[in-house]
Design an enzyme around this catalytic site. Structure first.
Site, short mmCIF file in Angstrom:
data_model
loop_
_atom_site.label_atom_id
_atom_site.label_comp_id
_atom_site.label_asym_id
_atom_site.label_seq_id
_atom_site.Cartn_x
_atom_site.Cartn_y
_atom_site.Cartn_z
N HIS A 111 0.81 -1.22 0.00
CA HIS A 111 0.00 0.00 0.00
C HIS A 111 0.85 1.27 0.00
O HIS A 111 0.35 2.35 -0.32
CB HIS A 111 -0.98 -0.01 1.18
N ASP A 136 0.42 -7.72 1.61
CA ASP A 136 0.79 -6.30 1.67
C ASP A 136 2.31 -6.13 1.71
O ASP A 136 2.83 -5.25 2.39
CB ASP A 136 0.15 -5.62 2.88
N SER A 175 4.64 2.63 7.93
CA SER A 175 4.35 1.45 7.11
C SER A 175 5.54 1.06 6.26
O SER A 175 6.12 1.90 5.56
CB SER A 175 3.15 1.73 6.20
#
Length: 464
Positions: free
Chosen positions: A122, A152, A225
């Site tokens: 993402h 992911d 992230s």
């Protein structure tokens, strides 16, 4: 006067002798702690006290942090805006240069000295350009090597003439609940930020998914992230991925993809170009249904097998409905995310030892994992499977996928058991083709779907 002094000296010596004799022969040592007849006591530890103190001060984070910060990079997702800048350009078609726009930012972890970097899917999704900034502010352009939206995880690479600092993958299976960990990343575009916490839980799922995460209470915010989760030895045990928050910022818990899963995804991308996932081929009930609650399935320790998929490893090994999976290899299985997390480290063709409980007896059965044979298609929510030899013979076709499950919305259309051959003019060879083609169906255009019934007759339905 002299006689008086002698008399006083004799008196003092006599008093001392008398007092000493009383203490030695007559006085009893009595200590009273309370009213109880038994003497109260407390347990004391005779372990030497550390000069550093107790608790968190006993742990040295400095070496792990120093080793990690230089291997964690800032990842900037840049998209090229090709649209008109103003209404005049839109009306008159003036040609203008495309403008790069920052779509998002996150973190990444260098995993090899020649510039391979792991991050989250993402973080890089939809990027036209990827800009990487090292801890020393050196900037590189990166290329996308491969990605896996399911886990992911994405792999990118920069070209450099010198060796980069990097982190090797550790063994996330060895992480213990309560163990100290560090989260390293770039929250809110603040580079090289280190936070500390403990492993709060393992095999945690989010949002109804069955993916397995390491849960920590190390502070993680937007921008973290793709960053590193390391233990106090500096071992990379996870890739920070998500937070659980109603505000979008950290409120107490964060989640990381275990390093064993991330490493397997990266290895697959490098070797095969995509992720090779081996599955057992079992079906499990939803544990919050009245049926599961009535049968006590929501209180089981293990995985209740509610069905076995055709042509799967579980079917070949004769696993049955009603079996309860207790262990795979040497790993005790308590819930489905834990099972899924372990299997995510395996490939088709790998053999696992599955320990099940069947009618009160424990059995260990070898199961060879296979590629996924079934999938739920988008838009229509049909469950389809690849054709086996019997299907090809019965339907007299070499291409297509068989419908084995129909959603409530389409139950009255007689779709179950038929073979999907094409979407529009595009043929379907397997479940992967079907997933891609159904994913392109839009509600703004009508779509023709070609099927084959058991009589060998072609049928068409139009989705509008």
């Amino acid at each position: 006067m002299k006689n008086i002094a002698n008399l006083l000296l004799v008196s003092v010596f006599a008093g001392v002798i008398t007092l000493g004799a009383y203490k030695l022969f007559f006085e009893q040592n009595t200590y009273i702690f309370g009213d109880s007849e038994t003497t109260p006591y407390t347990t004391a530890s005779y372990t030497p006290t550390s000069a550093k103190g107790a608790g968190i001060n006993e742990v040295d984070f400095t070496s792990a942090a120093e080793r990690t910060v230089n291997a964690v990079v800032h990842v900037k997702n840049v998209a090229i805006n090709n649209g008109p800048k103003n209404i005049m350009e839109f009306l008159y078609g003036y040609e203008t240069d495309s403008r790069p726009q920052v779509k998002g930012a996150g973190s990444g972890v260098i995993i090899s000295p020649d510039g391979y970097i792991v991050t989250n899917n993402h973080v890089i999704d939809g990027a036209s350009q990827l800009q990487i900034t090292l801890n020393d502010n050196t900037t590189y352009q990166a290329e996308l090597i491969g990605t896996d939206p399911n886990s992911d995880i994405a792999l990118i690479k920069v070209d450099t003439n010198h060796m980069l600092p990097y982190l090797a993958f550790g063994d996330s299976d060895n992480a213990k609940i309560g163990e100290w960990v560090l989260a390293v990343g770039n929250p809110f575009n603040l580079t090289s930020t280190v936070t500390a916490g403990i492993v709060s839980a393992k095999a945690r799922s989010l949002g109804g998914s069955n993916q397995s995460f390491i849960q920590t209470d190390a502070a993680v915010n937007p921008g973290n992230s793709g960053g590193a989760l390391v233990n106090t030895n500096g071992d990379l045990i996870g890739i920070n991925t998500a937070i659980s928050s109603q505000t979008g910022s950290y409120v107490g818990y964060s989640f990381a993809v275990p390093s064993n899963i991330a490493k397997k995804v990266i290895d697959d991308i490098l070797e095969y170009g995509n992720v090779q996932k081996g599955i057992l081929g079992i079906k499990t009930p939803s544990l919050n249904t009245p049926y599961a609650i009535e049968k006590g399935l929501n209180e089981l320790t293990g995985i209740f097998i509610d069905g076995v998929e055709e042509d799967s490893g579980a079917a070949d090994a004769n696993l049955e409905r009603g079996d309860i999976i207790k262990k795979i290899d040497e790993v005790k299985i308590k819930n489905f995310p834990q099972l899924n997390g372990y299997l995510a480290t395996k490939r088709p063709g790998d053999e696992v030892q599955v320990t099940i409980e069947r009618e009160g007896e424990l059995l260990t059965i070898p199961v060879v994992l296979k590629e996924r044979q079934t999938i739920i298609l988008p838009i229509m929510d049909l469950e389809v499977k690849n054709l086996n030899d019997k299907d090809r013979k019965d339907f007299r076709t070499k291409k297509g996928v068989k419908i084995v499950g129909v959603s409530e919305r389409y139950e009255g259309y007689g779709l179950d058991g038929k073979v999907l051959l094409a979407v529009g003019d595009n043929e379907i060879n397997d479940i992967n083709d079907a997933k891609v083609l159904f994913g392109k169906i839009t509600k703004y255009h009508s779509t023709s779907i070609t099927m084959l019934n058991k009589k060998g007759e072609k049928e068409r339905i139009i989705l509008q």
